[in-house]
Design a protein around this motif. Structure first.
Motif, mmCIF file in Angstrom:
data_model
loop_
_atom_site.group_PDB
_atom_site.id
_atom_site.type_symbol
_atom_site.label_atom_id
_atom_site.label_comp_id
_atom_site.label_asym_id
_atom_site.label_seq_id
_atom_site.Cartn_x
_atom_site.Cartn_y
_atom_site.Cartn_z
ATOM 1 N N SER A 167 -2.597 0.909 9.284
ATOM 2 C CA SER A 167 -2.736 -0.480 9.737
ATOM 3 C C SER A 167 -4.169 -0.941 9.462
ATOM 4 C CB SER A 167 -2.433 -0.585 11.228
ATOM 5 O OG SER A 167 -3.438 0.077 11.984
ATOM 6 N N SER A 177 -6.346 -1.825 11.462
ATOM 7 C CA SER A 177 -7.315 -1.421 12.488
ATOM 8 C C SER A 177 -7.885 -0.026 12.249
ATOM 9 C CB SER A 177 -6.660 -1.476 13.868
ATOM 10 O OG SER A 177 -5.564 -0.564 13.930
ATOM 11 N N HIS A 178 -7.259 0.744 11.361
ATOM 12 C CA HIS A 178 -7.781 2.079 11.070
ATOM 13 C C HIS A 178 -9.161 1.993 10.443
ATOM 14 C CE1 HIS A 178 -3.648 3.516 11.705
ATOM 15 N NE2 HIS A 178 -4.158 4.720 11.787
ATOM 16 N N ARG A 179 -10.034 2.905 10.865
ATOM 17 C CA ARG A 179 -11.387 2.959 10.311
ATOM 18 C C ARG A 179 -11.453 3.966 9.172
ATOM 19 N NH1 ARG A 179 -14.655 -0.050 13.442
ATOM 20 N NH2 ARG A 179 -13.860 -0.585 15.505
ATOM 21 N N SER A 193 0.607 -4.860 7.306
ATOM 22 C CA SER A 193 0.500 -5.828 8.397
ATOM 23 C C SER A 193 1.374 -5.378 9.556
ATOM 24 C CB SER A 193 0.938 -7.206 7.914
ATOM 25 O OG SER A 193 2.345 -7.208 7.677
ATOM 26 N N GLU A 194 1.294 -6.081 10.682
ATOM 27 C CA GLU A 194 2.115 -5.739 11.839
ATOM 28 C C GLU A 194 3.602 -5.915 11.553
ATOM 29 O OE1 GLU A 194 0.759 -8.011 15.098
ATOM 30 O OE2 GLU A 194 -1.179 -6.979 15.250
ATOM 31 N N TYR A 217 -16.411 0.710 9.569
ATOM 32 C CA TYR A 217 -15.676 -0.552 9.594
ATOM 33 C C TYR A 217 -14.176 -0.298 9.654
ATOM 34 C CZ TYR A 217 -19.634 -3.640 8.484
ATOM 35 O OH TYR A 217 -20.797 -4.362 8.527
ATOM 36 N N ALA A 218 -13.445 -1.241 10.277
ATOM 37 C CA ALA A 218 -12.000 -1.225 10.178
ATOM 38 C C ALA A 218 -11.610 -1.580 8.756
ATOM 39 C CB ALA A 218 -11.390 -2.221 11.166
ATOM 40 N N SER A 273 -9.342 -3.382 7.576
ATOM 41 C CA SER A 273 -9.021 -4.795 7.357
ATOM 42 C C SER A 273 -10.271 -5.629 7.132
ATOM 43 C CB SER A 273 -8.235 -5.347 8.559
ATOM 44 O OG SER A 273 -9.006 -5.219 9.733
ATOM 45 N N ASP A 274 -11.404 -5.221 7.682
ATOM 46 C CA ASP A 274 -12.649 -5.952 7.494
ATOM 47 C C ASP A 274 -13.240 -5.740 6.111
ATOM 48 O OD1 ASP A 274 -12.487 -6.803 10.103
ATOM 49 O OD2 ASP A 274 -13.703 -5.157 10.902
#
Length: 291
Positions: free
Chosen positions: A234, A236-238, A258-259, A284-285, A287-288
């Motif tokens: 996902s 949110s994973h770093r 995505s969710e 960082y995550a 997604s960033d």
């Protein structure tokens, strides 16, 4: 230090201690025989490793085998590591069979040949214990790397080795047949315990070395085409969390989902490795960085 085949061979301080003990207890000839057995055991490793193109810089000879210092660490195929690890105990097998043959032919000094055969069986069997850096520990680690991410493989095999080392120390201190402490086994157990505690403390450095070698190892696969193993995460994973999922024998593509289960981005593993070594973006995550 002797040099042979481009590799240095030297006695580990533990072997020197054992030699001094053998002089005191009157077992110097037996230890000298053991030294020859260990040396041939290690030659099996060295010849096999060099046949795969490994750079074996040094071999430290120990009473139960040896420790080969190589520049490869997780960056060679697990199959090669398995074969190199097995090559040592196989030398003990043929030497034990040779001793059995000599005894069957009625060779002179049967008592020495019996000791020679038993010593080979003992060295070979002991080295197959699942304790790093013994051959059995290396076989365990290479085999487990086919099933688990390499970071978890390093952790599990080191913890098992620590527990087994403690077990050897405990066994050495138990009274057997009314005797006292088994000093030889105690010294070996303490050495293995220290070695694995040191390895446990340096697990992050072992894994960093593994990551640094991945680009060169898999470059050849890219040229001829290879199947990549997907890692699904996902946003949110770093980066460090994803890096720890890498398999030793696989090249990875990271799918950021995505969710709702929609693929938002696909990232090759080398991009993540580069970010992992970047202090600014390491935590960082995902997604960033890519979404």
């Amino acid at each position: 230090m002797n040099k042979w085949l481009g590799t240095r061979y030297r006695l580990h301080p533990l072997f020197v201690v054992m030699m001094l003990l053998s002089l005191i207890t009157g077992y110097f000839l037996e230890l000298l025989t053991l030294f020859g057995i260990v040396f041939i055991h290690e030659l099996g490793h060295v010849f096999t490793a060099k046949s795969f193109g490994w750079n074996v810089t040094e071999v430290r000879l120990l009473p139960f085998g040896g420790v080969a210092v190589v520049e490869e660490s997780g960056n060679v195929p697990a199959r090669e590591e398995l074969i190199v690890a097995l090559a040592g105990p196989l030398q003990n097998v043929w030497m034990a069979l040779f001793a059995l043959f000599i005894m069957a032919m009625g060779g002179s000094d049967p008592e020495w040949w019996v000791y020679f055969m038993k010593a080979n069986l003992l060295v070979g069997a002991f080295n197959l214990l699942p304790i790093l850096p013994l051959d059995g520990g290396k076989i365990m680690q290479a085999s487990l790397s086919y099933l688990l991410p390499y970071h978890r493989t390093l952790f599990i095999t080191t913890v098992i080795s620590l527990i087994m080392s403690v077990g050897l120390v405990v066994i050495a201190m138990l009274p057997w047949s009314g005797g006292g402490i088994q000093l030889n086994l105690l010294v070996i157990g303490l050495f293995l315990l220290y070695s694995n505690w040191y390895g446990y403390r340096h697990l992050p450095f072992q894994y960093i070395r593994f990551l640094m070698s991945r680009h060169d190892r898999f470059a050849a696969h890219w040229m001829r085409g290879a199947i990549a193993q997907p890692i699904i995460v996902s946003g949110s994973h770093r980066v460090p969390e994803i890096i720890r999922l890498f398999m030793r024998e696989q090249y990875h593509l990271i799918y950021i989902m995505s969710e709702r289960g929609v693929i938002r981005h696909v990232v090759p593993e080398q991009r993540l490795i580069d970010l992992y070594f970047s202090e600014k973006k390491r935590n960082y995550a995902i997604s960033d960085l890519f979404v």
